[in-house]
Design an enzyme around this catalytic site. Structure first.
Site, PDB file in Angstrom:
ATOM      1  N   ARG A   1       0.849  -1.188   0.000  1.00  0.00           N
ATOM      2  CA  ARG A   1       0.000   0.000   0.000  1.00  0.00           C
ATOM      3  C   ARG A   1       0.887   1.240   0.000  1.00  0.00           C
ATOM      4  NH1 ARG A   1      -3.306  -2.740  -1.652  1.00  0.00           N
ATOM      5  NH2 ARG A   1      -5.418  -3.202  -0.909  1.00  0.00           N
TER       6      ARG A   1
ATOM      7  N   HIS B   1      -0.042  -0.699  -9.977  1.00  0.00           N
ATOM      8  CA  HIS B   1      -0.758  -1.582  -9.040  1.00  0.00           C
ATOM      9  C   HIS B   1      -1.101  -2.920  -9.711  1.00  0.00           C
ATOM     10  CE1 HIS B   1      -3.294  -1.425  -5.144  1.00  0.00           C
ATOM     11  NE2 HIS B   1      -2.984  -2.676  -5.425  1.00  0.00           N
TER      12      HIS B   1
END
Length: 311
Positions: free
Chosen positions: A226, A274
Protein backbone atom coordinates in the site's frame (compact mmCIF):
# COMPACT_ATOMS: atom_id res chain seq x y z
CA UNK A 1 -28.63 -22.54 9.30
CA UNK A 2 -30.06 -21.02 6.16
CA UNK A 3 -33.79 -20.98 5.57
CA UNK A 4 -33.19 -22.41 2.09
CA UNK A 5 -31.37 -25.55 0.95
CA UNK A 6 -28.43 -23.80 -0.67
CA UNK A 7 -26.63 -20.53 0.03
CA UNK A 8 -27.52 -17.33 -1.77
CA UNK A 9 -24.35 -15.47 -2.74
CA UNK A 10 -24.20 -11.83 -3.83
CA UNK A 11 -21.42 -10.67 -6.17
CA UNK A 12 -20.80 -6.92 -6.16
CA UNK A 13 -17.55 -5.76 -7.75
CA UNK A 14 -16.51 -2.50 -9.38
CA UNK A 15 -15.69 -4.38 -12.59
CA UNK A 16 -15.71 -7.82 -14.23
CA UNK A 17 -18.87 -8.93 -12.36
CA UNK A 18 -19.76 -11.46 -15.08
CA UNK A 19 -16.30 -13.05 -14.86
CA UNK A 20 -16.67 -13.42 -11.09
CA UNK A 21 -20.19 -14.86 -11.45
CA UNK A 22 -18.96 -17.42 -14.00
CA UNK A 23 -16.03 -18.42 -11.80
CA UNK A 24 -18.20 -18.80 -8.69
CA UNK A 25 -20.85 -20.73 -10.63
CA UNK A 26 -18.12 -23.19 -11.63
CA UNK A 27 -16.74 -23.55 -8.08
CA UNK A 28 -20.01 -23.37 -6.15
CA UNK A 29 -22.61 -25.01 -8.40
CA UNK A 30 -25.16 -25.53 -5.60
CA UNK A 31 -25.38 -21.82 -4.72
CA UNK A 32 -27.87 -19.31 -6.06
CA UNK A 33 -25.85 -16.36 -7.35
CA UNK A 34 -27.02 -12.76 -7.51
CA UNK A 35 -25.15 -9.89 -9.17
CA UNK A 36 -25.28 -6.23 -8.18
CA UNK A 37 -26.81 -4.05 -5.51
CA UNK A 38 -30.46 -4.89 -6.24
CA UNK A 39 -30.16 -8.52 -5.10
CA UNK A 40 -32.59 -9.95 -2.49
CA UNK A 41 -31.24 -10.70 1.01
CA UNK A 42 -28.26 -13.08 0.69
CA UNK A 43 -26.20 -15.27 2.98
CA UNK A 44 -22.80 -14.22 1.65
CA UNK A 45 -21.43 -11.19 -0.20
CA UNK A 46 -18.35 -11.35 -2.44
CA UNK A 47 -17.20 -7.78 -2.96
CA UNK A 48 -14.57 -5.44 -4.35
CA UNK A 49 -15.06 -1.67 -3.96
CA UNK A 50 -18.79 -2.02 -3.16
CA UNK A 51 -21.07 1.04 -2.78
CA UNK A 52 -21.98 2.16 0.76
CA UNK A 53 -25.64 1.33 0.14
CA UNK A 54 -24.94 -2.38 -0.31
CA UNK A 55 -24.55 -3.15 3.40
CA UNK A 56 -27.58 -1.07 4.32
CA UNK A 57 -29.69 -3.34 2.07
CA UNK A 58 -28.01 -6.66 2.90
CA UNK A 59 -28.86 -7.18 6.54
CA UNK A 60 -28.85 -11.01 6.76
CA UNK A 61 -25.25 -11.70 5.73
CA UNK A 62 -23.32 -14.50 7.44
CA UNK A 63 -19.94 -13.43 5.98
CA UNK A 64 -18.46 -10.84 3.62
CA UNK A 65 -15.60 -11.90 1.32
CA UNK A 66 -13.16 -9.30 0.00
CA UNK A 67 -11.66 -10.07 -3.42
CA UNK A 68 -8.51 -8.12 -2.55
CA UNK A 69 -5.73 -8.91 -0.10
CA UNK A 70 -5.97 -5.42 1.40
CA UNK A 71 -9.14 -4.63 3.35
CA UNK A 72 -8.36 -1.09 4.58
CA UNK A 73 -10.95 0.55 2.27
CA UNK A 74 -13.66 -1.89 3.36
CA UNK A 75 -12.83 -1.55 7.06
CA UNK A 76 -13.10 2.24 6.68
CA UNK A 77 -16.67 2.04 5.28
CA UNK A 78 -19.17 3.34 7.88
CA UNK A 79 -21.89 1.01 6.57
CA UNK A 80 -19.79 -2.17 6.92
CA UNK A 81 -21.39 -4.33 9.64
CA UNK A 82 -18.98 -5.08 12.48
CA UNK A 83 -20.90 -8.15 13.64
CA UNK A 84 -20.47 -10.04 10.35
CA UNK A 85 -17.13 -11.80 9.64
CA UNK A 86 -15.07 -9.99 6.99
CA UNK A 87 -12.82 -12.45 5.16
CA UNK A 88 -9.77 -11.30 3.21
CA UNK A 89 -8.31 -13.03 0.16
CA UNK A 90 -5.36 -15.13 1.34
CA UNK A 91 -3.97 -16.06 -2.07
CA UNK A 92 -6.33 -15.75 -5.03
CA UNK A 93 -3.44 -16.44 -7.38
CA UNK A 94 -1.56 -13.43 -5.99
CA UNK A 95 1.28 -15.18 -4.17
CA UNK A 96 3.01 -16.43 -7.34
CA UNK A 97 2.85 -12.99 -8.94
CA UNK A 98 4.30 -11.29 -5.86
CA UNK A 99 7.09 -13.90 -5.77
CA UNK A 100 7.90 -13.13 -9.43
CA UNK A 101 8.06 -9.38 -8.73
CA UNK A 102 10.22 -9.82 -5.64
CA UNK A 103 12.58 -12.21 -7.46
CA UNK A 104 12.89 -9.75 -10.35
CA UNK A 105 13.88 -6.91 -8.01
CA UNK A 106 16.27 -9.15 -6.04
CA UNK A 107 17.96 -10.48 -9.20
CA UNK A 108 18.25 -6.95 -10.60
CA UNK A 109 20.03 -5.95 -7.40
CA UNK A 110 22.21 -9.07 -7.25
CA UNK A 111 23.42 -8.77 -10.84
CA UNK A 112 23.91 -5.00 -10.76
CA UNK A 113 21.65 -4.39 -13.75
CA UNK A 114 20.89 -0.83 -12.61
CA UNK A 115 24.59 0.01 -12.70
CA UNK A 116 24.95 -1.57 -16.15
CA UNK A 117 22.03 0.55 -17.41
CA UNK A 118 23.84 3.65 -16.18
CA UNK A 119 27.04 2.40 -17.81
CA UNK A 120 25.23 2.03 -21.12
CA UNK A 121 23.96 5.61 -20.93
CA UNK A 122 27.53 6.77 -20.30
CA UNK A 123 28.97 4.41 -22.98
CA UNK A 124 31.12 2.88 -20.24
CA UNK A 125 32.34 -0.74 -20.43
CA UNK A 126 32.74 -1.81 -16.81
CA UNK A 127 32.33 -5.50 -15.87
CA UNK A 128 31.77 -6.19 -12.17
CA UNK A 129 32.57 -9.36 -10.21
CA UNK A 130 29.82 -11.95 -9.73
CA UNK A 131 28.05 -12.21 -6.37
CA UNK A 132 26.58 -15.27 -4.68
CA UNK A 133 22.88 -15.16 -3.89
CA UNK A 134 23.48 -15.63 -0.16
CA UNK A 135 25.42 -12.34 -0.15
CA UNK A 136 22.22 -10.40 -0.86
CA UNK A 137 20.34 -9.69 2.39
CA UNK A 138 16.63 -9.17 1.75
CA UNK A 139 14.25 -7.88 4.40
CA UNK A 140 10.59 -8.83 3.89
CA UNK A 141 8.39 -6.43 5.86
CA UNK A 142 5.06 -8.08 6.58
CA UNK A 143 4.65 -11.82 7.11
CA UNK A 144 0.98 -12.38 6.43
CA UNK A 145 -0.25 -15.17 4.16
CA UNK A 146 1.36 -13.52 1.10
CA UNK A 147 4.45 -12.08 2.80
CA UNK A 148 5.40 -15.44 4.26
CA UNK A 149 5.21 -17.10 0.83
CA UNK A 150 7.39 -14.38 -0.71
CA UNK A 151 9.95 -14.71 2.11
CA UNK A 152 10.06 -18.50 1.66
CA UNK A 153 10.50 -18.24 -2.11
CA UNK A 154 13.37 -15.75 -1.79
CA UNK A 155 15.06 -17.94 0.83
CA UNK A 156 14.53 -21.09 -1.27
CA UNK A 157 16.20 -19.31 -4.19
CA UNK A 158 19.28 -18.78 -2.03
CA UNK A 159 18.99 -15.19 -0.80
CA UNK A 160 19.58 -14.38 2.88
CA UNK A 161 16.12 -13.40 4.12
CA UNK A 162 14.98 -11.76 7.33
CA UNK A 163 11.25 -11.27 7.86
CA UNK A 164 9.56 -8.66 10.04
CA UNK A 165 6.07 -8.67 11.52
CA UNK A 166 4.25 -6.72 14.22
CA UNK A 167 4.00 -9.78 16.46
CA UNK A 168 6.38 -12.78 16.69
CA UNK A 169 6.28 -15.29 13.81
CA UNK A 170 8.14 -18.58 13.60
CA UNK A 171 8.93 -19.60 10.01
CA UNK A 172 11.17 -22.62 9.45
CA UNK A 173 14.44 -21.71 7.77
CA UNK A 174 13.90 -17.92 7.88
CA UNK A 175 15.18 -15.49 10.49
CA UNK A 176 12.37 -13.30 11.83
CA UNK A 177 12.09 -10.25 14.05
CA UNK A 178 9.14 -8.25 15.37
CA UNK A 179 8.06 -5.04 17.05
CA UNK A 180 9.42 -1.50 16.57
CA UNK A 181 13.00 -2.38 17.56
CA UNK A 182 12.89 -5.45 15.35
CA UNK A 183 11.89 -3.31 12.37
CA UNK A 184 14.94 -1.13 12.92
CA UNK A 185 17.18 -4.21 13.09
CA UNK A 186 15.73 -5.76 9.92
CA UNK A 187 16.05 -2.50 7.96
CA UNK A 188 19.64 -2.04 9.12
CA UNK A 189 20.68 -5.33 7.50
CA UNK A 190 18.52 -5.14 4.34
CA UNK A 191 20.32 -4.37 1.11
CA UNK A 192 16.86 -4.82 -0.39
CA UNK A 193 13.63 -4.20 1.55
CA UNK A 194 10.44 -5.75 0.12
CA UNK A 195 7.34 -4.12 1.65
CA UNK A 196 4.26 -6.34 2.03
CA UNK A 197 2.58 -4.60 4.98
CA UNK A 198 -1.18 -4.17 5.39
CA UNK A 199 -2.39 -0.58 5.70
CA UNK A 200 -3.55 0.07 9.27
CA UNK A 201 -3.39 3.01 11.68
CA UNK A 202 -0.13 1.48 12.96
CA UNK A 203 1.53 1.10 9.53
CA UNK A 204 0.43 4.36 7.89
CA UNK A 205 3.65 6.33 7.24
CA UNK A 206 5.72 3.74 9.14
CA UNK A 207 8.55 4.02 6.60
CA UNK A 208 9.44 7.65 7.26
CA UNK A 209 12.78 9.47 7.05
CA UNK A 210 14.05 8.01 10.32
CA UNK A 211 13.18 4.45 9.35
CA UNK A 212 14.43 4.68 5.74
CA UNK A 213 17.74 6.03 7.08
CA UNK A 214 18.14 2.72 8.93
CA UNK A 215 18.73 1.01 5.58
CA UNK A 216 22.38 0.53 4.59
CA UNK A 217 23.60 3.31 2.30
CA UNK A 218 22.76 2.47 -1.31
CA UNK A 219 19.97 -0.03 -0.49
CA UNK A 220 16.95 -0.62 -2.72
CA UNK A 221 13.28 -0.92 -1.79
CA UNK A 222 10.21 -2.45 -3.41
CA UNK A 223 6.74 -1.45 -2.19
CA UNK A 224 4.18 -4.05 -3.25
CA UNK A 225 1.50 -3.45 -0.60
CA UNK A 226 0.00 0.00 0.00
CA UNK A 227 1.36 3.42 -0.95
CA UNK A 228 0.41 5.02 2.36
CA UNK A 229 2.89 2.95 4.40
CA UNK A 230 5.72 4.91 2.75
CA UNK A 231 6.55 8.61 3.19
CA UNK A 232 6.95 9.83 -0.42
CA UNK A 233 8.85 13.01 0.45
CA UNK A 234 11.27 11.08 2.66
CA UNK A 235 11.93 8.50 -0.06
CA UNK A 236 12.55 11.16 -2.72
CA UNK A 237 14.98 13.01 -0.44
CA UNK A 238 16.92 9.82 0.32
CA UNK A 239 17.01 8.86 -3.37
CA UNK A 240 18.44 12.29 -4.19
CA UNK A 241 20.99 11.90 -1.38
CA UNK A 242 21.94 8.45 -2.81
CA UNK A 243 21.09 6.76 0.48
CA UNK A 244 18.49 4.75 -1.43
CA UNK A 245 19.72 3.53 -4.80
CA UNK A 246 16.45 2.40 -6.40
CA UNK A 247 12.77 2.29 -5.54
CA UNK A 248 10.41 -0.16 -7.23
CA UNK A 249 6.89 1.10 -6.55
CA UNK A 250 3.67 -0.69 -7.50
CA UNK A 251 1.34 1.17 -5.14
CA UNK A 252 0.73 4.83 -4.35
CA UNK A 253 -1.22 6.94 -1.87
CA UNK A 254 -3.24 8.30 -4.80
CA UNK A 255 -4.03 6.04 -7.75
CA UNK A 256 -3.72 6.70 -10.63
CA UNK A 257 -0.63 8.67 -9.62
CA UNK A 258 -1.09 12.37 -10.56
CA UNK A 259 0.92 13.33 -13.65
CA UNK A 260 2.74 16.08 -11.75
CA UNK A 261 4.13 13.66 -9.13
CA UNK A 262 7.97 13.58 -9.13
CA UNK A 263 8.02 9.76 -9.17
CA UNK A 264 7.11 9.81 -12.87
CA UNK A 265 10.33 11.53 -13.83
CA UNK A 266 12.79 10.26 -11.22
CA UNK A 267 15.54 8.23 -12.94
CA UNK A 268 15.81 5.71 -10.09
CA UNK A 269 12.12 5.17 -9.42
CA UNK A 270 10.61 2.25 -11.34
CA UNK A 271 6.81 2.26 -11.35
CA UNK A 272 4.10 -0.24 -12.18
CA UNK A 273 0.35 0.60 -12.00
CA UNK A 274 -0.76 -1.58 -9.04
CA UNK A 275 -0.26 -4.82 -10.97
CA UNK A 276 2.21 -6.67 -8.72
CA UNK A 277 -0.53 -9.19 -7.89
CA UNK A 278 -3.84 -9.33 -9.73
CA UNK A 279 -6.56 -11.59 -8.35
CA UNK A 280 -7.26 -14.58 -10.63
CA UNK A 281 -11.07 -15.05 -10.66
CA UNK A 282 -10.98 -18.86 -10.85
CA UNK A 283 -8.33 -19.30 -8.14
CA UNK A 284 -10.06 -16.73 -5.92
CA UNK A 285 -13.49 -18.31 -6.52
CA UNK A 286 -12.13 -21.69 -5.39
CA UNK A 287 -10.84 -20.09 -2.18
CA UNK A 288 -14.19 -18.35 -1.51
CA UNK A 289 -16.24 -21.46 -2.40
CA UNK A 290 -14.20 -23.66 -0.06
CA UNK A 291 -14.74 -21.20 2.81
CA UNK A 292 -18.48 -20.90 2.14
CA UNK A 293 -18.77 -24.71 2.21
CA UNK A 294 -16.91 -24.80 5.54
CA UNK A 295 -19.11 -22.07 7.02
CA UNK A 296 -22.27 -23.89 5.85
CA UNK A 297 -20.94 -27.02 7.58
CA UNK A 298 -20.24 -25.09 10.78
CA UNK A 299 -16.45 -25.37 10.40
CA UNK A 300 -13.88 -22.64 11.12
CA UNK A 301 -12.16 -20.71 8.31
CA UNK A 302 -8.94 -18.72 8.01
CA UNK A 303 -8.51 -15.15 6.77
CA UNK A 304 -11.12 -13.54 9.07
CA UNK A 305 -10.21 -9.89 9.63
CA UNK A 306 -9.55 -8.67 13.17
CA UNK A 307 -11.23 -5.24 13.25
CA UNK A 308 -8.95 -4.09 16.09
CA UNK A 309 -5.79 -4.86 14.10
CA UNK A 310 -7.50 -3.84 10.80
CA UNK A 311 -6.24 -6.94 8.95
Amino acid sequence: MTTHDHPHVLICTAKDQDDWRDALAQCLPDATLHVGIDAPPCDYAVVWKPPQALFKRQTKLKAIFSLGAGVNALVAMPSLPRDVPLVRMEDGGMADQLIEYALYVALRRLRGFAAYERDQQAQRWSPRPARSRHELCVGVLGLGALGEKVARALADFGFTVTGWSRTPKDIAGIATDHGPDGLDRVLARSELAVILLPLTDATRGILDTERLRMLPAGASIANLSRGEVLDDAALLALLDANHVDEAHLDVFAQEPLPVEHPYWRHPRVHMTPHVAALTDPLVAAREVADKIRRLEAGLPITGVVDFERQY
